[in-house]
Design an enzyme around this catalytic site. Sequence first.
Site, PDB file in Angstrom:
ATOM      1  N   ASP A  13      51.929 -41.479 -51.510  1.00 36.66           N
ATOM      2  CA  ASP A  13      52.483 -40.451 -51.103  1.00 36.66           C
ATOM      3  C   ASP A  13      53.987 -40.155 -51.653  1.00 36.66           C
ATOM      4  OD1 ASP A  13      53.203 -38.384 -49.040  1.00 36.66           O
ATOM      5  OD2 ASP A  13      53.529 -39.856 -47.319  1.00 36.66           O
ATOM      6  N   GLY A  14      54.333 -38.925 -51.599  1.00 36.88           N
ATOM      7  CA  GLY A  14      55.737 -38.544 -51.949  1.00 36.88           C
ATOM      8  C   GLY A  14      55.877 -37.485 -53.313  1.00 36.88           C
ATOM      9  N   ASN A  15      54.796 -37.095 -53.598  1.00 34.71           N
ATOM     10  CA  ASN A  15      54.611 -36.054 -54.819  1.00 34.71           C
ATOM     11  C   ASN A  15      55.505 -34.965 -54.545  1.00 34.71           C
ATOM     12  OD1 ASN A  15      52.775 -37.776 -56.078  1.00 34.71           O
ATOM     13  ND2 ASN A  15      51.107 -36.360 -55.756  1.00 34.71           N
ATOM     14  N   ARG A  26      56.210 -27.826 -56.129  1.00 37.31           N
ATOM     15  CA  ARG A  26      55.226 -29.094 -55.596  1.00 37.31           C
ATOM     16  C   ARG A  26      54.211 -29.650 -56.482  1.00 37.31           C
ATOM     17  NH1 ARG A  26      55.712 -30.634 -50.565  1.00 37.31           N
ATOM     18  NH2 ARG A  26      53.291 -31.662 -50.569  1.00 37.31           N
ATOM     19  N   HIS A  30      52.573 -33.022 -58.064  1.00 32.11           N
ATOM     20  CA  HIS A  30      51.165 -33.500 -58.162  1.00 32.11           C
ATOM     21  C   HIS A  30      50.703 -33.961 -59.598  1.00 32.11           C
ATOM     22  CE1 HIS A  30      50.812 -32.906 -53.928  1.00 32.11           C
ATOM     23  NE2 HIS A  30      50.794 -31.601 -54.084  1.00 32.11           N
ATOM     24  N   GLU A  60      43.194 -33.739 -43.543  1.00 33.94           N
ATOM     25  CA  GLU A  60      44.122 -32.962 -42.761  1.00 33.94           C
ATOM     26  C   GLU A  60      44.949 -31.968 -43.947  1.00 33.94           C
ATOM     27  OE1 GLU A  60      43.924 -36.242 -41.927  1.00 33.94           O
ATOM     28  OE2 GLU A  60      42.864 -35.777 -40.176  1.00 33.94           O
ATOM     29  N   ASN A  61      44.767 -32.378 -45.190  1.00 29.41           N
ATOM     30  CA  ASN A  61      45.306 -31.795 -46.234  1.00 29.41           C
ATOM     31  C   ASN A  61      44.769 -30.078 -46.387  1.00 29.41           C
ATOM     32  OD1 ASN A  61      45.734 -34.821 -48.398  1.00 29.41           O
ATOM     33  ND2 ASN A  61      47.327 -33.791 -46.951  1.00 29.41           N
TER      34      ASN A  61
HETATM   35  C1  FPP Z   1      50.733 -36.858 -51.184  1.00 30.14           C
HETATM   36  O1  FPP Z   1      52.013 -36.554 -51.523  1.00 30.14           O
HETATM   37  C2  FPP Z   1      49.865 -36.405 -52.284  1.00 30.14           C
HETATM   38  C3  FPP Z   1      48.720 -35.743 -52.292  1.00 30.14           C
HETATM   39  C4  FPP Z   1      48.251 -35.315 -51.020  1.00 30.14           C
HETATM   40  C5  FPP Z   1      47.873 -35.735 -53.594  1.00 30.14           C
HETATM   41  C6  FPP Z   1      47.581 -36.845 -54.241  1.00 30.14           C
HETATM   42  C7  FPP Z   1      46.928 -36.610 -55.391  1.00 30.14           C
HETATM   43  C8  FPP Z   1      47.242 -37.176 -56.836  1.00 30.14           C
HETATM   44  C9  FPP Z   1      48.094 -38.373 -56.616  1.00 30.14           C
HETATM   45  C10 FPP Z   1      46.680 -36.955 -58.000  1.00 30.14           C
HETATM   46  C11 FPP Z   1      45.406 -38.207 -57.943  1.00 30.14           C
HETATM   47  C12 FPP Z   1      44.144 -37.512 -58.459  1.00 30.14           C
HETATM   48  C13 FPP Z   1      43.134 -38.327 -58.615  1.00 30.14           C
HETATM   49  C14 FPP Z   1      41.748 -37.588 -59.046  1.00 30.14           C
HETATM   50  C15 FPP Z   1      43.146 -39.719 -58.279  1.00 30.14           C
HETATM   51  P1  FPP Z   1      52.435 -35.447 -50.910  1.00 30.14           P
HETATM   52  O2  FPP Z   1      52.314 -34.099 -51.678  1.00 30.14           O
HETATM   53  O3  FPP Z   1      52.290 -35.251 -49.351  1.00 30.14           O
HETATM   54  O4  FPP Z   1      54.074 -35.576 -50.938  1.00 30.14           O
HETATM   55  P2  FPP Z   1      55.404 -35.246 -49.893  1.00 30.14           P
HETATM   56  O5  FPP Z   1      55.079 -36.164 -48.663  1.00 30.14           O
HETATM   57  O6  FPP Z   1      56.622 -35.650 -50.325  1.00 30.14           O
HETATM   58  O7  FPP Z   1      55.225 -33.722 -49.597  1.00 30.14           O
END
Ligand code: FPP
Length: 241
Positions: A13-15, A26, A30, A60-61
Site C-alpha cells: 500500500d502507498g503507491n 498516481r 504504481h 474493491e479496487n
Molecule cells: C496500493 O497503493 C497499490 C495497488 C492497488 C496496486 C499494487 C500494484 C503494484 C505494486 C504493481 C505490482 C504488480 C504485479 C503484477 C505484482 P494505493 O494506490 O492504494 O496507494 P495509496 O493508498 O497511497 O493511494
Amino acid sequence: MKESPRHIAIIMDGNGRWAQKRGKQRSAGHQAGMKATRKIVEHCARLQIEALTVYAFSSENWRRPETEVNFLMELFVKAIRSELNKMHENNIRVQFIGELSRFSGILLNEIHTAEEKTANNNGMYLNIAVNYGGRAELVNAMCEIAGKVQSGEINPADITESTISAHTWLSVCPEPDLFIRTGGEQRLSNYLLWHLAYTELVFTDTLWPDFSAEELDQLILSYGARERRFGQTGEQVQASS
Ligand code: FPP
C-alpha cells in the site's frame, strides 16, 4: 537459530501517496511500486522463502477511476511479459489468486502463460492476488464443498478445518507466518481472512515504492524474535523448542 518465515504475505500500500508527495500522477506511484515488487520478489527467492503472496488488486479496487484501473491492467500485462523469463530462471512458481474471470482476454492470456510456464518449478511460490477478496475466497470454498456434499463425495460430519483449507486458493502453500502492510493503515482489507488466523502482523509506515530488501530483512529479524504460542503458554512453547 531464530526461525525464518516460510510464507510472507504483503499488502503493498502507498503507491498513490508516494506519487502525490512528489507531485506526480498516481500511475507513477504504481510504476515505482512495480519496481519495489520486483526487488522484493527477487530478495525473497534469494532468501529461499517458500511462498510470497502479494495483494496487487483487490475486488474493491474496481471502484477507482477508470483511467487508474486501465493503467493497472496494462501494468500487469507489461509486468508479466517483462518479468516472466526472470522469474522462471529463478525457479519461481507463479500463481494468480482471485476471481480471474472479470479480466480482459489479453491479461488472462498472460496469466495462463505465466502459470503454465512456471508450473513445474519447485522454488518459491509467488501468489499474486488480483480481483481477490478473502470473503469471496471463502464463499467459493463453501460452494465447492457444498457441491461435493450434494454429490455424496463428502460427508458433512467429516468436514474439518483441513477440508476448508484444501478448497481455498492457497491450498498448496503453508499458512503465512508473517504479514506486512506498508503505507501506514492498520487493517486487513479483506486479505487472506482464512489464512491469517495465526500469522504475525506487521504494519509499517513506509510507502510501498520505498519498501526495501533491508527493511524486509529487519522485519524478518523481528519476526524471529517473536514468540508464537498458538494458544499455548510461554512455558509450554519454551519446553517444546
Ligand atoms: C496500493 O497503493 C497499490 C495497488 C492497488 C496496486 C499494487 C500494484 C503494484 C505494486 C504493481 C505490482 C504488480 C504485479 C503484477 C505484482 P494505493 O494506490 O492504494 O496507494 P495509496 O493508498 O497511497 O493511494
